[in-house]
Design a protein around this motif. Structure first.
Motif, PDB file in Angstrom:
ATOM      1  N   UNK A   6       0.837  -1.210   0.000  1.00 51.43           N
ATOM      2  CA  UNK A   6       0.000   0.000   0.000  1.00 51.43           C
ATOM      3  C   UNK A   6       0.873   1.261   0.000  1.00 51.43           C
ATOM      4  N   UNK A   7       1.956   1.214   0.740  1.00 49.13           N
ATOM      5  CA  UNK A   7       2.867   2.366   0.729  1.00 49.13           C
ATOM      6  C   UNK A   7       3.433   2.603  -0.662  1.00 49.13           C
ATOM      7  N   UNK A   8       3.803   1.506  -1.349  1.00 48.13           N
ATOM      8  CA  UNK A   8       4.315   1.642  -2.714  1.00 48.13           C
ATOM      9  C   UNK A   8       3.253   2.204  -3.652  1.00 48.13           C
ATOM     10  N   UNK A   9       1.992   1.722  -3.506  1.00 44.81           N
ATOM     11  CA  UNK A   9       0.908   2.243  -4.347  1.00 44.81           C
ATOM     12  C   UNK A   9       0.649   3.715  -4.056  1.00 44.81           C
ATOM     13  N   UNK A  10       0.701   4.077  -2.745  1.00 44.98           N
ATOM     14  CA  UNK A  10       0.507   5.490  -2.403  1.00 44.98           C
ATOM     15  C   UNK A  10       1.593   6.363  -3.037  1.00 44.98           C
ATOM     16  N   UNK A  11       2.808   5.872  -3.042  1.00 47.28           N
ATOM     17  CA  UNK A  11       3.870   6.652  -3.684  1.00 47.28           C
ATOM     18  C   UNK A  11       3.617   6.799  -5.172  1.00 47.28           C
ATOM     19  N   UNK A  12       3.166   5.701  -5.784  1.00 45.57           N
ATOM     20  CA  UNK A  12       2.867   5.786  -7.221  1.00 45.57           C
ATOM     21  C   UNK A  12       1.758   6.781  -7.484  1.00 45.57           C
ATOM     22  N   UNK A  13       0.676   6.698  -6.624  1.00 47.46           N
ATOM     23  CA  UNK A  13      -0.443   7.637  -6.792  1.00 47.46           C
ATOM     24  C   UNK A  13       0.017   9.074  -6.572  1.00 47.46           C
TER      25      UNK A  13
END
Length: 642
Positions: free
Chosen positions: A365-372
């Motif tokens: 989720x942290x990686x997805x948040x960074x992508x977003x």
């Protein structure tokens, strides 16, 4: 020339040349003394001269030093012929000219110091007094920091460094010093206080050897100062950034070090298989576990808000887990301890897997948040660029719409635009005229102000240059005054040390005698010149009178010789007498020329004898033989190397 030699020798002694008392003229100077005197003069005149104080052993080195000396003297402005032969194969007259030139080139301080003829003993006493005064005014230096402080002393005599009798090696021992005794706010335990006051030995008794006390104390103080500086640097950088108090940061650092040590011990125990199976390994493992559990129970830090929230959440989860484990343990009381332990291990393993899954989900989720977040920033940039392009297109659209609205009534609109343009042009013309009216006086005022400012700047620069020159001059005057004050103090000190019964009238009388002798010699030379001129004038007069008398007598006798035989004989005798007189006069003149040539030859012989031609030839021959030996030795070395 004796007085000139005395003055030169006295000047050389004043600047520090080692000339013996029995040397009274330059004829007694040896080659080594000439070279050392010239080099000393060159070093006093120019401190940058780098030449040895004495001649080396090799002939090539001697020639190089002689050439260097000649070059330095020519740089000072000497216009006579000079070379290495002037010093190595010396001539009294040339050496006198060179030394007179160098004495004239000496600095004013040295020239002012040349006031009276001093002996070697007086110069030695002055040198000793100045050296002692300089040492008394200088800072004390330890003997082991001095250069060339090794002396020959003792019985039996041996080489020993000055002040080295009580020296010892630097050997430091670990010292136990009371900590916290001077801090009144800190309360030490009674047992520790009693240990410090009753049982702890003194610092002088903690070392094995008494000589190690000072080195141990220096080592201890240096280590404490270094540790304090390192702690201050660490606290100012990493400690303040951690937002912890000093005590909490120390505890955290201590626990981190303890944990690292425990991990290292566990790894060492696990690596050694035979040792791990022994009883000592089990005892060591138990000791490590007890220390780590005690350290874990003793670490309680404040931390940040996020840390407290995380601890609270995990505490609740642990309470739920423990309650569930407690309920299950209560339900399964009938089971054995091994089953309960296996059940607990399975539950712990399941919880660990669940925690690892949650951690992986959090990371994902942290990686997805960074992508977003990155995509949002990208979209914001795209929106900003699109907004700017839209604003430009809207402006272009409004312009085109206005132009299209004006197309149906184009002629009237063009006339209106033309009138507007004409009015704008007229306004521009009027504004330009008004601006010119205001601009002309402003430009004149600007030019006047610019001229004034340039004049002021030039005057300011001149004043600044004058101020700089005055400052330089003030500094030079101050330095000169300081040097003169120092020289005055030195002269006053020397005057106070000198005996007051010195009679300077003898020196004055001697100078007056020299001046009177010079005047007498000058008067004698003038008298000889006057007598010579008078004799030459009388000779010229007698020669002219003789020529005139002979001419008249010749004419009278020649007239009568045509008529009288006696007159003919008289004319012949007169011609023979005149010829004999001319021969006698020419003989006397030739005798005078020969005598003058004899005197000149005698002077040349005397000069050549002063030039020491034979001794110089012998010296050149010996130098040539020495150079041949050096060349053969060098050739032999070259052959051996090849």
């Amino acid at each position: 020339m004796e007085e000139v030699d005395h003055i030169i020798i006295h000047s050389l002694r004043v600047i520090g040349c080692d000339i013996e008392e029995d040397v009274t003229n330059l004829k007694q100077f040896s080659t080594e003394l000439i070279v050392s005197a010239v080099i000393r003069c060159l070093k006093v005149i120019n401190s940058d001269v780098d030449l040895p104080n004495s001649l080396p052993g090799g002939m090539s080195a001697k020639f190089r030093i002689g050439t260097s000396m000649a070059a330095h003297i020519q740089e000072l402005g000497y216009r006579g012929e000079i070379g290495y032969q002037t010093f190595l194969y010396s001539n009294e007259q040339e050496i006198r000219r060179v030394l007179m030139f160098l004495v004239d080139k000496l600095p004013k301080e040295t020239a002012e110091a040349v006031e009276e003829v001093l002996g070697a003993s007086v110069l030695l006493q002055r040198t000793i007094a100045s050296t002692l005064a300089q040492q008394l005014n200088s800072v004390w230096t330890p003997p082991y920091l001095k250069q060339n402080s090794i002396t020959w002393r003792g019985s039996p005599p041996h080489w020993q460094r000055e002040g080295a009798s009580s020296l010892c090696k630097f050997h430091a021992s670990h010292l136990h010093i009371p900590q916290g005794m001077t801090d009144l706010k800190r309360k030490l335990p009674k047992a520790l206080r009693s240990y410090y006051s009753q049982s702890l030995p003194y610092v002088t008794n903690q070392t094995v050897h008494h000589n190690d006390t000072s080195s141990s104390v220096i080592e201890k103080m240096a280590s404490e100062i270094t540790a304090q500086q390192e702690w201050e640097n660490e606290w100012n950088q990493a400690g303040l950034a951690s937002r912890l108090s000093e005590q909490e940061y120390r505890e955290k650092k201590k626990n981190k070090i303890r944990k690292r040590v425990m991990d290292q011990l566990r790894q060492d125990v696990q690596r050694s298989g035979d040792f791990a199976a022994s009883r000592k390994a089990q005892d060591l493992q138990q000791m490590i576990d007890s220390i780590s559990s005690r350290a874990g129970s003793s670490t309680k830090t404040k931390g940040s808000r996020f840390t407290h929230t995380e601890q609270l959440i995990f505490a609740k989860d642990e309470e739920k887990t423990m309650s569930q484990m407690g309920g299950e343990s209560e339900v399964g009381q009938g089971h054995s301890e091994e089953e309960i332990q296996n059940q607990r291990d399975a539950e712990v393993e399941g919880l660990r897997e669940e925690v690892s899954g949650l951690v992986s989900r959090l990371e994902q989720m942290d990686l997805e948040m960074r992508k977003f977040t990155a995509s949002i920033q990208q979209m914001e940039e795209v929106v900003s660029t699109q907004g700017s392009t839209n604003a430009e297109k809207e402006e272009a659209y409004t312009v085109k719409k206005r132009t299209l609205d004006l197309l149906p009534d184009a002629e009237n609109n063009i006339a209106k635009l033309q009138s507007v343009v004409d009015g704008s042009a007229q306004r521009l013309v009027t504004l330009a005229n008004q601006w010119e009216k205001h601009r002309a006086p402003l430009i004149d005022q600007y030019r006047e102000l610019k001229d004034l400012s340039s004049k002021k700047e030039s005057e300011g620069e001149k004043k600044l240059e004058e101020i700089k020159a005055f400052r330089v001059r003030m500094k030079e005057v101050a330095d000169d005054a300081r040097h003169k004050d120092e020289h005055l103090k030195q002269l006053v000190a020397e005057y106070e040390r000198m005996t007051k019964d010195v009679n300077r009238s003898a020196y004055t009388q001697r100078i007056m005698e020299i001046v009177s002798n010079i005047k007498k010699q000058k008067d004698g030379i003038n008298t000889v010149l006057i007598d010579t001129r008078a004799v030459q004038k009388e000779i010229n007069q007698l020669t002219g009178k003789l020529d005139r008398t002979f001419t008249v007598t010749d004419e009278l006798i020649f007239r009568n010789a045509k008529k009288d035989e006696a007159a003919k004989k008289a004319y012949r005798h007169l011609a023979a007498l005149h010829e004999s007189c001319e021969l006698l006069i020419s003989t006397v003149e030739e005798t005078g020329v020969i005598m003058r040539e004899i005197r000149e030859l005698e002077d040349q012989i005397e000069n050549e004898s002063k030039n020491k031609v034979l001794s110089n030839l012998e010296k050149i021959t010996s130098d040539y033989q020495q150079m041949k030996k050096e060349n053969t030795a060098l050739m032999a070395k070259m052959k051996q190397r090849s």
